[in-house]
Design a protein around this motif. Structure first.
Motif, PDB file in Angstrom:
ATOM      1  N   GLN B 214      37.871  41.049  31.845  1.00  0.00           N
ATOM      2  CA  GLN B 214      36.831  42.013  32.170  1.00  0.00           C
ATOM      3  C   GLN B 214      36.255  41.666  33.533  1.00  0.00           C
ATOM      4  O   GLN B 214      35.901  40.526  33.789  1.00  0.00           O
ATOM      5  CB  GLN B 214      35.736  41.934  31.094  1.00  0.00           C
ATOM      6  N   LYS B 215      36.178  42.638  34.414  1.00  0.00           N
ATOM      7  CA  LYS B 215      35.636  42.397  35.749  1.00  0.00           C
ATOM      8  C   LYS B 215      34.797  43.588  36.167  1.00  0.00           C
ATOM      9  O   LYS B 215      35.018  44.711  35.702  1.00  0.00           O
ATOM     10  CB  LYS B 215      36.768  42.213  36.762  1.00  0.00           C
ATOM     11  N   SER B 216      33.855  43.305  37.075  1.00  0.00           N
ATOM     12  CA  SER B 216      33.069  44.410  37.607  1.00  0.00           C
ATOM     13  C   SER B 216      33.722  44.886  38.907  1.00  0.00           C
ATOM     14  O   SER B 216      34.313  44.102  39.645  1.00  0.00           O
ATOM     15  CB  SER B 216      31.622  43.973  37.837  1.00  0.00           C
ATOM     16  N   TYR B 217      33.610  46.162  39.158  1.00  0.00           N
ATOM     17  CA  TYR B 217      34.240  46.773  40.324  1.00  0.00           C
ATOM     18  C   TYR B 217      33.221  47.601  41.082  1.00  0.00           C
ATOM     19  O   TYR B 217      32.420  48.321  40.487  1.00  0.00           O
ATOM     20  CB  TYR B 217      35.399  47.684  39.893  1.00  0.00           C
ATOM     21  N   GLY B 244      27.514  44.004  43.927  1.00  0.00           N
ATOM     22  CA  GLY B 244      28.285  44.492  42.791  1.00  0.00           C
ATOM     23  C   GLY B 244      27.538  45.568  42.058  1.00  0.00           C
ATOM     24  O   GLY B 244      26.398  45.890  42.396  1.00  0.00           O
ATOM     25  N   ASP B 247      26.422  46.358  35.977  1.00  0.00           N
ATOM     26  CA  ASP B 247      26.997  46.404  34.625  1.00  0.00           C
ATOM     27  C   ASP B 247      27.896  45.193  34.455  1.00  0.00           C
ATOM     28  O   ASP B 247      28.124  44.439  35.406  1.00  0.00           O
ATOM     29  CB  ASP B 247      27.774  47.709  34.399  1.00  0.00           C
ATOM     30  N   ASP B 248      28.421  45.015  33.254  1.00  0.00           N
ATOM     31  CA  ASP B 248      29.252  43.849  32.982  1.00  0.00           C
ATOM     32  C   ASP B 248      30.717  44.084  33.316  1.00  0.00           C
ATOM     33  O   ASP B 248      31.558  43.231  33.046  1.00  0.00           O
ATOM     34  CB  ASP B 248      29.132  43.451  31.504  1.00  0.00           C
ATOM     35  N   GLY B 249      31.029  45.238  33.887  1.00  0.00           N
ATOM     36  CA  GLY B 249      32.398  45.479  34.302  1.00  0.00           C
ATOM     37  C   GLY B 249      33.216  46.205  33.248  1.00  0.00           C
ATOM     38  O   GLY B 249      32.708  46.588  32.194  1.00  0.00           O
ATOM     39  N   TYR B 286      30.310  37.331  34.558  1.00  0.00           N
ATOM     40  CA  TYR B 286      29.013  37.990  34.460  1.00  0.00           C
ATOM     41  C   TYR B 286      28.309  37.867  35.807  1.00  0.00           C
ATOM     42  O   TYR B 286      27.757  36.818  36.120  1.00  0.00           O
ATOM     43  CB  TYR B 286      28.183  37.370  33.339  1.00  0.00           C
ATOM     44  N   ASP B 302      28.738  53.042  38.684  1.00  0.00           N
ATOM     45  CA  ASP B 302      28.986  51.837  37.891  1.00  0.00           C
ATOM     46  C   ASP B 302      30.486  51.512  37.949  1.00  0.00           C
ATOM     47  O   ASP B 302      31.267  52.240  38.582  1.00  0.00           O
ATOM     48  CB  ASP B 302      28.477  51.997  36.458  1.00  0.00           C
ATOM     49  N   SER B 303      30.887  50.412  37.295  1.00  0.00           N
ATOM     50  CA  SER B 303      32.282  49.974  37.386  1.00  0.00           C
ATOM     51  C   SER B 303      33.243  51.072  36.923  1.00  0.00           C
ATOM     52  O   SER B 303      34.274  51.339  37.554  1.00  0.00           O
ATOM     53  CB  SER B 303      32.497  48.722  36.528  1.00  0.00           C
TER      54      SER B 303
END
Lengths: 321, 321
Positions: B214-217, B244, B247-249, B286, B302-303
């Motif tokens: 899981q990654k944020s974009y 960034g 959100d948590d991605g 995170y 958001d991501s």
């Protein structure tokens, strides 16, 4: 055990080599004798477990040739990487000094450890990686890490590369964040400065800054005890420890007075007005070594005792010089 | 305003150049076209405020010659230093890649800023400096900093050198720790990989790892907004910000499904079994951007929205290719 020591002719390297030879290890020592002095190693001349190579570690080809020659008849169990620039102001004036001597020596050491399959690395890092945290006690996991000298920057770069190598191929790594370390053979530092100034003009000791700078000092014998203790007791793949005494340090004023009392009791000490001695110098420093204490190690000397012993050792060194 | 952009032909450089030209700035762009592509800059050909130089920034002499030529008829107010290696696995295989392209480009930029008296530096750093902090939210001041890739190590080394320069001669510096940034022109990354895989074999999309990473974009338009906002609103001598989304991605699974839905709705996605895609890849992250939010900036996407937009943009890019 077969140990490779980089920067062996320097202050810490010389003392570490003596300890390893006493323990029965085979020592392969590397130095370019640019700052470390050949004379520091005279005591080991002809020792059958001591091997010395002159090489510039920032020259990968030359470094690889030396390690290759060692591996023709032996292998290396551990690298103790001590080689670095030790002149912080020189590195601020020219960033290429610390790039070459503080970082590239580490970079090349890691490349060769991978090529030759050497398992373990012990690295002499520095409290300079932390930068200026004001009144906050500096534990190992503090952030941010914003060094204020190129020396600190390139020690941090070295740690970062070791961390990446530990994720990828390095078997085990120990990072030691040195405080100010004192003892002999002294090549630089405030005690040596003061001793030399007083030997030149015994009536007056001029001090850069107002004398209020406070730092903790560890004697080199305690430093080596600490490093060997960590090597023998820490189990993490990547260990990193502040090394230092269990106190808040002593002021430059105390050091000046200790040198005066031992060398020229009638001399007058004169101070500057600045809280910092030079750009890149942190005025006060709360260095927390409780992680190392929790592992089970404590120094035999506090900062004041270490200074008193080192002053007498350095006066002796300079009298013989 | 006269701006020098390093790595101008790369993904972020191209978008930043467009924005600066729209704002009426004079842009001096440097690239070696090793990863950045000349075609990305075609839209600016013949623009009277756009100047392009081909140069290897790790070659100090060549870099100095180019800056010297610019200073014969103009001066530079700000350097936006974006040039770096962008292929993390390549840097793990050979540490010299990130030494040369990620660190030495910064080292030489700082040397020339001092020589030519350029006041301000904006630097594209990376969340990779932080290493793996597990479930802990990553704020800017977290420690320890133990990167797990040579790319992260050399970005951290760059930050450390900038910090030392800010203590000594640099007037002002902005460090931006990028998340995963997406958009066009895409040159690498998971979305481009998936799009190309599906264009080659439209029935099946094989995913490295189990899809749970899981990654944020952040979309590149938001990234540039954020950097310009910080440049205009942060007053510290040295500013450093996570950039960034709030959100948590999203997971790799979500990205794979978004690409499939837009490009080949009937394709089957197949997953591996590992939680990590490759050595040096952090499985979950995170990334706390509240410092930037407190300064007053928030992203427009958001991501998930950023991924949806970038997928459509990259499909369009690849259809034209």
């Amino acid at each position: 055990m077969q140990i490779l020591i980089t920067g062996i002719a320097g202050f810490v390297g010389t003392n570490l080599a003596r300890r390893f030879l006493e323990q029965g290890y085979v020592v392969y020592g590397l130095d370019n004798f640019c700052r470390g002095q050949r004379a520091n190693l005279q005591a080991f001349d002809g020792h059958d477990r001591f091997n010395l190579y002159e090489v510039d570690l920032h020259d990968l080809e030359a470094y690889r040739n030396v390690v290759g020659r060692i591996f023709q008849s032996a292998s290396i169990d551990e690298v103790w990487h001590l080689a670095a620039n030790s002149d912080i102001p020189a590195g601020i004036a020219d960033p290429n000094v610390d790039l070459r001597d503080t970082y590239l020596t580490t970079h090349n050491t890691l490349i060769l450890m991978r090529e030759f399959g050497i398992a373990r690395l012990a690295f002499a890092s520095s409290s300079a990686i932390y930068g200026d945290h004001g009144e906050t006690a500096i534990i190992e996991d503090i952030g941010p890490l914003l060094p204020i000298s190129n020396y600190g920057a390139m020690k941090l770069a070295s740690e970062a590369s070791i961390s990446a190598a530990a994720e990828s191929y390095l078997k085990q790594a120990y990072i030691f964040r040195f405080p100010n370390v004192i003892g002999t053979p002294a090549t630089h530092g405030v005690i040596l400065d003061f001793v030399r100034k007083l030997k030149t003009s015994p009536d007056d000791l001029p001090v850069l800054g107002d004398g209020s700078q406070q730092k903790s000092y560890l004697h080199v014998e305690d430093l080596i005890d600490a490093m060997l203790f960590v090597r023998d007791h820490a189990n993490d793949k990547l260990s990193y420890f502040n090394v230092g005494p269990v106190d808040d340090g002593v002021s430059v004023r105390t050091i000046a007075e200790t040198v005066r009392d031992q060398l020229a009791p009638d001399a007058t000490i004169s101070y500057g007005t600045e809280g910092r001695g030079w750009v890149g110098d942190v005025p006060r420093f709360y260095y927390d070594t409780s992680k190392l204490n929790r592992l089970g190690w404590k120094p035999t000397m506090d900062s004041r005792s270490a200074v008193e012993l080192a002053v007498s050792e350095i006066i002796k060194q300079e009298s013989l010089a």
